[in-house]
Design a protein around this motif. Sequence first.
Motif, PDB file in Angstrom:
ATOM      1  N   ILE A   1       0.932  -1.347   0.118  1.00 42.09           N
ATOM      2  CA  ILE A   1      -0.017   0.069  -0.028  1.00 42.09           C
ATOM      3  C   ILE A   1       0.740   1.313   0.074  1.00 42.09           C
ATOM      4  CG2 ILE A   1      -1.614   1.418   1.579  1.00 42.09           C
ATOM      5  CD1 ILE A   1      -2.786  -1.322   2.334  1.00 42.09           C
ATOM      6  N   ALA A   2       1.908   1.157   0.839  1.00 38.20           N
ATOM      7  CA  ALA A   2       2.772   2.344   1.002  1.00 38.20           C
ATOM      8  C   ALA A   2       3.421   2.445  -0.450  1.00 38.20           C
ATOM      9  CB  ALA A   2       3.923   2.129   1.883  1.00 38.20           C
ATOM     10  N   PHE A   3       3.959   1.459  -1.086  1.00 40.66           N
ATOM     11  CA  PHE A   3       4.499   1.575  -2.371  1.00 40.66           C
ATOM     12  C   PHE A   3       3.515   2.074  -3.435  1.00 40.66           C
ATOM     13  CE2 PHE A   3       6.024  -0.137  -6.560  1.00 40.66           C
ATOM     14  CZ  PHE A   3       6.955   0.099  -6.662  1.00 40.66           C
ATOM     15  N   GLY A   4       2.339   1.844  -3.458  1.00 39.85           N
ATOM     16  CA  GLY A   4       1.273   2.479  -4.138  1.00 39.85           C
ATOM     17  C   GLY A   4       1.154   3.843  -4.095  1.00 39.85           C
TER      18      GLY A   4
ATOM     19  N   VAL B   1      -2.429   2.894 -11.010  1.00 36.66           N
ATOM     20  CA  VAL B   1      -1.347   2.542 -10.080  1.00 36.66           C
ATOM     21  C   VAL B   1      -2.244   1.783  -8.868  1.00 36.66           C
ATOM     22  CG1 VAL B   1       0.027   3.322  -8.275  1.00 36.66           C
ATOM     23  CG2 VAL B   1       0.106   4.503 -10.555  1.00 36.66           C
ATOM     24  N   MET B   2      -3.459   2.038  -8.750  1.00 41.13           N
ATOM     25  CA  MET B   2      -4.272   1.453  -7.740  1.00 41.13           C
ATOM     26  C   MET B   2      -4.715   0.129  -8.491  1.00 41.13           C
ATOM     27  SD  MET B   2      -7.022   4.381  -6.703  1.00 41.13           S
ATOM     28  CE  MET B   2      -8.189   3.232  -5.753  1.00 41.13           C
ATOM     29  N   ILE B   3      -5.005  -0.307  -9.593  1.00 43.52           N
ATOM     30  CA  ILE B   3      -5.347  -1.508  -9.935  1.00 43.52           C
ATOM     31  C   ILE B   3      -4.069  -2.498  -9.754  1.00 43.52           C
ATOM     32  CG2 ILE B   3      -5.860  -2.902 -11.967  1.00 43.52           C
ATOM     33  CD1 ILE B   3      -7.539  -0.512 -12.916  1.00 43.52           C
ATOM     34  N   PRO B   4      -2.944  -2.299 -10.370  1.00 44.82           N
ATOM     35  CA  PRO B   4      -2.000  -3.317 -10.213  1.00 44.82           C
ATOM     36  C   PRO B   4      -1.660  -3.599  -8.568  1.00 44.82           C
ATOM     37  CG  PRO B   4      -0.957  -1.446 -11.235  1.00 44.82           C
ATOM     38  CD  PRO B   4      -2.584  -1.385 -11.319  1.00 44.82           C
ATOM     39  N   THR B   5      -1.729  -2.384  -7.921  1.00 46.27           N
ATOM     40  CA  THR B   5      -1.335  -2.454  -6.379  1.00 46.27           C
ATOM     41  C   THR B   5      -2.218  -3.435  -5.622  1.00 46.27           C
ATOM     42  OG1 THR B   5      -0.781  -0.164  -6.458  1.00 46.27           O
ATOM     43  CG2 THR B   5      -1.174  -1.081  -4.183  1.00 46.27           C
TER      44      THR B   5
END
Length: 340
Positions: A2-5, A222-226
């Motif tokens: 989550i932090a990476f996303g 970005v949210m989808i692959p995260t």
Amino acid sequence: MIAFGIVEIFCSQIPDFDQQWWLSIVAAVVSFAYSTIGLGIGIAKVAAETRKIGGSLTGISVGTVTQTQKTWSFQALGDIAFVYSYSLILIEIQDTLKAPPSESKTMKKATLLSVGVTTFFYMLCRCTGYAAFGDLSPGKLLTGFGFYNPFWLLDIANAAIFIHLVGAYQVYCQPLFAFVEKRASEKFPDSKFTTKDIKISIPGFRPYNLNIFRLVWRTCFVMIPTLISMLLQFFNDIVGLLGALGFWPLTVYFPVEMYISQKKIPKWSTTWLCLQVLSIACFVITIAAAAGSIAGIVLDLKSYTSFSTGYQFSYNLKKARETKLYGLKTLLVVVHVRKM
């Protein structure tokens, strides 16, 4: 994850972030840092702890895995192929270099040197890791040292990986972002949603042009692959499959065909035959790697529970560090993690 996303959502809003000249330097430094740490700890484990070389020339033995699992263990080929996927973004990497001399001249030398050094260094890391862990080698080398002291050294290595992946994500995705946004502005030239920029003043910097479409589209992307990465945490099998699917068509077939066309190499000549043999051999590797990775994913899905494995491992690792568990207590924690 989550932090990476969240970090990637922020970085994705920076236009041309992938073309910054300093990005290549940072990537090289952090890549060398975590690889060297992994190599050093692997050598230290063999020399000071196990005092023997694990593994064998034939790979993992039947018993540690089943005969079927060993037969389908071609996934490693996909992992290796994924390492060389840099060729897909070679032009984007070239854009991060300063000129003069011209980027094309620099890249010819840089590509030859980097492929040679990368191959040697990564093979050294893999062989050292296999010597340290043998049949129990983890999918990611640094995770095998989860209870290794000093912990701060592993923290530095993992921080370096994080920084490296932040930049790599942008180098891969920014060209896609730009392509979609260009097509959207061409298709809807009168739409304020896709074309209007809102200037935001930032003290000490140039005004930032905020585009609503860019904000929404890049954030959703970005949210989808995260979310997918949080659901499918079996890293090696996914990487192996992606590496296999992209290796032959994008890294071998199209470049070979373009080279033949550009150099006007006669059909059935010695050079043409050698290039075709190379292409066919890489195609076979792709098929084998894809089959092995799919088999690995199927096995993972049988025993995997979403949103639990990674959290539980992090919790156990944290407790082990806080209480400085050693000996039997450490073994119990490791066994508990492996059972999951």
